[in-house]
Design a protein around this motif. Structure first.
Motif, PDB file in Angstrom:
ATOM      1  N   PRO A  98       0.810  -1.226   0.000  1.00 29.31           N
ATOM      2  CA  PRO A  98       0.000   0.000   0.000  1.00 29.31           C
ATOM      3  C   PRO A  98       0.838   1.269   0.000  1.00 29.31           C
ATOM      4  O   PRO A  98       0.438   2.284  -0.574  1.00 29.31           O
ATOM      5  N   PHE A  99       2.005   1.232   0.622  1.00 26.38           N
ATOM      6  CA  PHE A  99       2.849   2.427   0.650  1.00 26.38           C
ATOM      7  C   PHE A  99       3.526   2.662  -0.699  1.00 26.38           C
ATOM      8  O   PHE A  99       3.799   3.804  -1.075  1.00 26.38           O
ATOM      9  N   CYS A 100       3.797   1.577  -1.428  1.00 24.84           N
ATOM     10  CA  CYS A 100       4.278   1.732  -2.796  1.00 24.84           C
ATOM     11  C   CYS A 100       3.210   2.423  -3.644  1.00 24.84           C
ATOM     12  O   CYS A 100       3.527   3.254  -4.507  1.00 24.84           O
ATOM     13  N   ALA A 101       1.966   2.084  -3.394  1.00 23.47           N
ATOM     14  CA  ALA A 101       0.864   2.714  -4.120  1.00 23.47           C
ATOM     15  C   ALA A 101       0.780   4.198  -3.780  1.00 23.47           C
ATOM     16  O   ALA A 101       0.546   5.039  -4.664  1.00 23.47           O
ATOM     17  N   ALA A 157      -2.303   2.099 -13.331  1.00 21.21           N
ATOM     18  CA  ALA A 157      -3.646   1.534 -13.188  1.00 21.21           C
ATOM     19  C   ALA A 157      -3.739   0.655 -11.942  1.00 21.21           C
ATOM     20  O   ALA A 157      -4.725   0.712 -11.192  1.00 21.21           O
ATOM     21  N   LEU A 158      -2.719  -0.159 -11.715  1.00 22.35           N
ATOM     22  CA  LEU A 158      -2.724  -1.069 -10.573  1.00 22.35           C
ATOM     23  C   LEU A 158      -2.703  -0.307  -9.250  1.00 22.35           C
ATOM     24  O   LEU A 158      -3.504  -0.579  -8.342  1.00 22.35           O
ATOM     25  N   TYR A 159      -1.821   0.669  -9.137  1.00 26.35           N
ATOM     26  CA  TYR A 159      -1.701   1.398  -7.873  1.00 26.35           C
ATOM     27  C   TYR A 159      -2.865   2.363  -7.650  1.00 26.35           C
ATOM     28  O   TYR A 159      -3.186   2.685  -6.507  1.00 26.35           O
ATOM     29  N   ALA A 160      -3.489   2.826  -8.713  1.00 25.11           N
ATOM     30  CA  ALA A 160      -4.652   3.700  -8.560  1.00 25.11           C
ATOM     31  C   ALA A 160      -5.801   2.974  -7.882  1.00 25.11           C
ATOM     32  O   ALA A 160      -6.634   3.590  -7.207  1.00 25.11           O
ATOM     33  N   ALA A 161      -5.857   1.656  -8.056  1.00 24.80           N
ATOM     34  CA  ALA A 161      -6.942   0.848  -7.476  1.00 24.80           C
ATOM     35  C   ALA A 161      -6.592   0.279  -6.109  1.00 24.80           C
ATOM     36  O   ALA A 161      -7.401  -0.431  -5.518  1.00 24.80           O
ATOM     37  N   ALA A 162      -5.403   0.581  -5.589  1.00 28.53           N
ATOM     38  CA  ALA A 162      -4.960  -0.013  -4.322  1.00 28.53           C
ATOM     39  C   ALA A 162      -5.727   0.576  -3.150  1.00 28.53           C
ATOM     40  O   ALA A 162      -6.047   1.771  -3.144  1.00 28.53           O
ATOM     41  N   PRO A 163      -6.002  -0.236  -2.125  1.00 32.39           N
ATOM     42  CA  PRO A 163      -6.657   0.276  -0.913  1.00 32.39           C
ATOM     43  C   PRO A 163      -5.680   1.119  -0.102  1.00 32.39           C
ATOM     44  O   PRO A 163      -4.473   1.103  -0.339  1.00 32.39           O
ATOM     45  N   GLU A 164      -6.202   1.846   0.868  1.00 36.08           N
ATOM     46  CA  GLU A 164      -5.360   2.700   1.698  1.00 36.08           C
ATOM     47  C   GLU A 164      -4.433   1.880   2.590  1.00 36.08           C
ATOM     48  O   GLU A 164      -3.374   2.349   2.989  1.00 36.08           O
ATOM     49  N   GLU A 165      -4.838   0.681   2.924  1.00 31.50           N
ATOM     50  CA  GLU A 165      -4.003  -0.178   3.762  1.00 31.50           C
ATOM     51  C   GLU A 165      -4.267  -1.636   3.408  1.00 31.50           C
ATOM     52  O   GLU A 165      -5.265  -1.971   2.766  1.00 31.50           O
TER      53      GLU A 165
END
Length: 250
Positions: A98-101, A157-165
């Motif tokens: 999540p922090f990479c996102a 695209a992948l990181y845009a859809a990542a949750p906050e944690e």
């Protein structure tokens, strides 16, 4: 039989007391030894697992030798920017971190605009699979997108859809969905590449190399032998990169 004299009784009592004290001391030593061993074993277990994601700011530190990981390949699909830029910023990232996102969403666009597009910095991305098989699957998918020139778009695209944690699930259908969002032209080829054993071996090799280099958390960055860790704000990266660029010009 005559009773023992007082002179013979006293030494016997002293011997018995000494024996009891000795046994008690021995028991205490054994207990302390077991406790210390258990503590050291617990600490070893805590530090022997896979590296974790890093969010807190970290002071700059010496990084691994750049010669072992800087690729400097003009055709590198996992790189952004001019291969002749004076500074290479190497990034280690896990697709389920999540922090990479957070870094990719909040900080990377400014770095690209201010440093990469200006020809000052080239970014080379190194994928790792620290959080299980689905991290490897997602890294393979990004490389499959890279085969069609869409590595950076796929990560976006992948990181845009990542949750906050937390570490998101990465089933195959989601990976294909990211390819559609990223505009990957040949989806049939993309799906075939998801099963390419060469791409899986490449991800495994990248992960092993990161561990050998001592990358202990993601996201992690190195430029000109100086390391920076965590999803830090853009101001921290400006200070970091400005310092590295100043050193490169000396």
């Amino acid at each position: 039989m005559a009773a023992p004299s007082p002179s013979s009784t006293v030494p016997l009592q002293k011997y018995r007391r000494l024996r009891v004290v000795t046994l008690l001391l021995l028991a205490v030593c054994v207990f302390l030894g077991i406790a210390l061993f258990a503590q050291s074993t617990e600490q070893g277990t805590e530090t022997s697992g896979a590296p974790a994601e890093t969010s807190a700011p970290s002071a700059e530190q010496s990084g691994p030798d750049e010669a072992s990981y800087v690729r400097a390949d003009p055709e590198d699909p996992m790189a952004i920017g001019d291969p002749d830029a004076p500074v290479v910023l190497s990034e280690w990232t896990d697709m389920r971190c999540p922090f990479c996102a957070v870094f990719n969403r909040d900080t990377l666009p400014a770095i690209i605009e201010e440093y990469v597009e200006a020809g000052k910095v080239r970014i080379e991305i190194n994928d790792v699979a620290y959080f299980g098989d689905e991290s490897a699957d997602a890294a393979i998918a990004a490389r499959a997108a890279g085969n069609q020139g869409g590595y950076a778009e796929y990560l976006e695209a992948l990181y845009a859809a990542a949750p906050e944690e937390g570490h998101p699930d990465m089933p195959r259908e989601k990976l294909i969905g990211f390819a559609k969002t990223a505009g990957i032209a040949d989806l049939a080829q993309f799906e075939r590449d998801l099963d390419d054993p060469e791409l899986r071996r490449a991800v495994e090799a990248s992960t092993a190399q990161a561990q050998q280099l001592g990358v202990s958390g993601v996201p992690f960055f190195v430029a000109d032998g100086q390391a920076l860790s965590g999803a830090q704000p853009v101001e921290a990266f400006r200070e970091f990169l400005d310092g590295v660029l100043a050193d490169a010009q000396k």
